[in-house]
Design a protein around this motif. Structure first.
Motif, PDB file in Angstrom:
ATOM      1  N   VAL A 331      42.443  34.141  40.285  1.00 40.76           N
ATOM      2  CA  VAL A 331      41.976  35.344  39.578  1.00 40.76           C
ATOM      3  C   VAL A 331      40.604  35.065  38.963  1.00 40.76           C
ATOM      4  O   VAL A 331      40.364  33.980  38.428  1.00 40.76           O
ATOM      5  N   ARG A 332      39.705  36.045  39.096  1.00 43.68           N
ATOM      6  CA  ARG A 332      38.384  35.969  38.470  1.00 43.68           C
ATOM      7  C   ARG A 332      38.026  37.340  37.917  1.00 43.68           C
ATOM      8  O   ARG A 332      38.272  38.369  38.561  1.00 43.68           O
ATOM      9  N   PHE A 333      37.411  37.346  36.735  1.00 41.82           N
ATOM     10  CA  PHE A 333      36.985  38.588  36.088  1.00 41.82           C
ATOM     11  C   PHE A 333      35.477  38.591  35.955  1.00 41.82           C
ATOM     12  O   PHE A 333      34.876  37.598  35.523  1.00 41.82           O
ATOM     13  N   SER A 337      30.484  44.079  35.974  1.00 36.19           N
ATOM     14  CA  SER A 337      30.947  45.156  36.856  1.00 36.19           C
ATOM     15  C   SER A 337      32.322  45.681  36.459  1.00 36.19           C
ATOM     16  O   SER A 337      32.782  46.674  37.022  1.00 36.19           O
ATOM     17  N   GLN A 338      32.967  45.000  35.510  1.00 37.98           N
ATOM     18  CA  GLN A 338      34.335  45.341  35.096  1.00 37.98           C
ATOM     19  C   GLN A 338      35.296  45.317  36.284  1.00 37.98           C
ATOM     20  O   GLN A 338      36.176  46.161  36.430  1.00 37.98           O
ATOM     21  N   ARG A 339      35.118  44.283  37.120  1.00 36.89           N
ATOM     22  CA  ARG A 339      35.990  44.107  38.273  1.00 36.89           C
ATOM     23  C   ARG A 339      36.832  42.851  38.117  1.00 36.89           C
ATOM     24  O   ARG A 339      36.370  41.831  37.588  1.00 36.89           O
ATOM     25  N   LEU A 340      38.038  42.942  38.606  1.00 39.54           N
ATOM     26  CA  LEU A 340      38.938  41.799  38.648  1.00 39.54           C
ATOM     27  C   LEU A 340      39.231  41.487  40.110  1.00 39.54           C
ATOM     28  O   LEU A 340      39.570  42.376  40.890  1.00 39.54           O
ATOM     29  N   ASP A 361      39.415  47.888  39.356  1.00 38.48           N
ATOM     30  CA  ASP A 361      38.592  48.435  38.293  1.00 38.48           C
ATOM     31  C   ASP A 361      39.350  48.181  36.989  1.00 38.48           C
ATOM     32  O   ASP A 361      40.457  48.685  36.796  1.00 38.48           O
ATOM     33  N   THR A 362      38.749  47.411  36.067  1.00 40.02           N
ATOM     34  CA  THR A 362      39.457  47.069  34.840  1.00 40.02           C
ATOM     35  C   THR A 362      39.182  48.047  33.703  1.00 40.02           C
ATOM     36  O   THR A 362      39.657  47.843  32.585  1.00 40.02           O
ATOM     37  N   VAL A 363      38.432  49.105  33.986  1.00 39.88           N
ATOM     38  CA  VAL A 363      38.272  50.178  32.995  1.00 39.88           C
ATOM     39  C   VAL A 363      39.493  51.095  33.045  1.00 39.88           C
ATOM     40  O   VAL A 363      40.107  51.410  32.023  1.00 39.88           O
ATOM     41  N   LEU A 368      40.541  49.055  43.741  1.00 32.10           N
ATOM     42  CA  LEU A 368      39.322  49.501  44.415  1.00 32.10           C
ATOM     43  C   LEU A 368      39.378  49.225  45.913  1.00 32.10           C
ATOM     44  O   LEU A 368      38.986  50.049  46.715  1.00 32.10           O
ATOM     45  N   GLN A 369      39.852  48.047  46.280  1.00 29.63           N
ATOM     46  CA  GLN A 369      39.882  47.689  47.698  1.00 29.63           C
ATOM     47  C   GLN A 369      40.788  46.465  47.889  1.00 29.63           C
ATOM     48  O   GLN A 369      40.916  45.616  46.999  1.00 29.63           O
TER      49      GLN A 369
END
Length: 413
Positions: A331-333, A337-340, A361-363, A368-369
């Motif tokens: 796991v990487r945050f 971009s507020q992506r995980l 999308d962590t908002v 997302l994909q």
């Protein structure tokens, strides 16, 4: 213990907790929501690299990726690979003499730390010279039969452990295995969870100024695995596989809090300081019998696995749960971009691996994909300045039989 049975046991243990362009199958699978530009095949580079590739860390100072590459046939041939982040070409190989796994980097000090998970030690590499400068011993071998007999365990637990040791021909070995580690540069410490083989887990604390073992902290329960740091507030978060999250004060080295959380198996974690939240992959591997034996009671499952938990870092309460692929590991945050990013192994010991990488999308906590990335994605590293994600991809049974090299992948966003 014979070399063959040792190799099978330690590889099995590691998998259970932990895993020219390639011929591996890569495919951008799910459609992307509005506002997100989907990754296409042209943005994915996969390159065969070595017999084994595991953990990854990027050094801006050296403009290099460092990748642990243990050798299971002859551990004296284990290496740390130094890769070009643009081409994934191997620039250098650093001899390690022992199998190395987790990696953590102090770039300013030119030091790379690696756990040597089955050798009771931690290695330190000088990244300005790309050579090992110290091997830090953290424990001595024990006789497992004597230790189990002397332990304050119930008879059923003792009998079960002794049968397991007999089955795998384990006699004298290290009591704890290590995988991940984190560096606390503020307090000059490296922390490595020690997973107890039949015993409660511990936390190893290494002084990064003296390069010596400072302390071994007890009290981490069954199979301690996950670790991440809130350096500014002197909080170290450590998770085990009995649904607990512990908060260690990195100055006093006390366990300040133990939370019972909704996730059974937080294998790896990442901390978001801006929003004071934790991301953790809930692995989902069935380990009921081993856990019940260890706890000497029936543990009631709290989660289904194969998902990411988002937790409040002040109390361990669940903020969100996001489904992943099967058996999430890395796991990487990315705060900008507020992506995980999550590496989904896609099973354990499969003949044909069908792993993937999930992007969230962590908002809004929405997917997302999903990028199919066979056989078995394992570990991740992300370089914000390059908008590039790196993935180590492990072999499945078929590719292992063929002697195929494991691969490194670069995904350009």
């Amino acid at each position: 213990m014979t070399s063959l049975t040792t190799r099978h046991l330690v590889r099995g243990l590691y998998l259970a907790i932990a895993m020219a362009f390639s011929t591996g199958y890569v495919h951008a699978k799910t459609p992307a929501p509005a506002g997100y530009q989907a990754v296409t095949q042209a943005q994915i580079m996969q390159k065969p690299t070595a017999a084994e590739v595991l953990e990854i860390v990027y050094s801006p100072k050296q403009s290099s990726l460092y990748v642990s590459s243990p050798n299971w046939q002859d551990e004296t041939l284990s290496r740390t690979l130094v890769l070009d982040p643009k081409t994934l070409a191997i620039k250098q190989e650093i001899p390690m003499q022992a199998k190395s796994f987790g990696v953590a980097l102090d770039d300013a000090a030119n030091r790379l730390y690696l756990t040597q998970g089955f050798n009771g030690s931690m290695a330190v590499v000088d990244t300005s010279k790309n050579e090992v400068i110290k091997r830090i011993p953290m424990q001595e071998k024990i006789n497992f039969q004597d230790a189990i007999a002397a332990a304050d365990f119930g008879q059923a637990r003792k009998d079960g452990l002794l049968k397991m040791m007999e089955r795998f021909k384990v006699t004298d070995d290290y009591k704890y295995k290590t995988r991940e580690l984190v560096l606390d540069k503020k307090n000059h410490r490296a922390f490595a969870p020690g997973l107890g083989l039949g015993f409660d887990s511990v936390l190893f604390v290494v002084n990064t100024q003296t390069l010596e073992l400072e302390k071994v902290l007890p009290g981490f329960g069954y199979n301690v695995v996950g670790i991440t740091l809130d350096e500014a507030n002197n909080r170290l978060f450590v998770s085990n596989m009995q649904g607990q999250l512990m908060v260690v004060n990195t100055q006093t080295l006390n366990i300040d809090q133990v939370w019972e959380i909704e996730a059974d198996q937080l294998l790896n974690m990442a901390y978001d300081p801006a929003q004071n939240r934790l991301f953790g992959v809930d692995q989902g591997i069935d380990r009921d019998d081993a856990r019940n034996l260890h706890l000497e009671r029936e543990y009631k499952r709290r989660s289904s696995g194969h998902q990411v938990f988002v937790l409040n870092a002040d109390n361990g309460k669940t903020l969100a749960v996001m489904p992943t692929g099967e058996v999430p590991i890395g796991v990487r945050f990315d705060a900008e971009s507020q992506r995980l990013f999550v590496a989904n192994r896609g099973g354990v010991r499969e003949k044909e691996g069908k792993g993937s990488v999930s992007i969230f999308d962590t908002v809004n906590y929405k997917p997302l994909q999903t990028i199919e990335l066979a056989p078995h994605p394992n570990s991740l590293e992300y370089i914000p300045a390059e908008k590039a994600l790196y993935v180590s991809v492990k072999n499945d049974g078929n590719s292992k039989e063929k002697g195929t090299k494991e691969s490194m992948v670069r995904i350009q966003f």
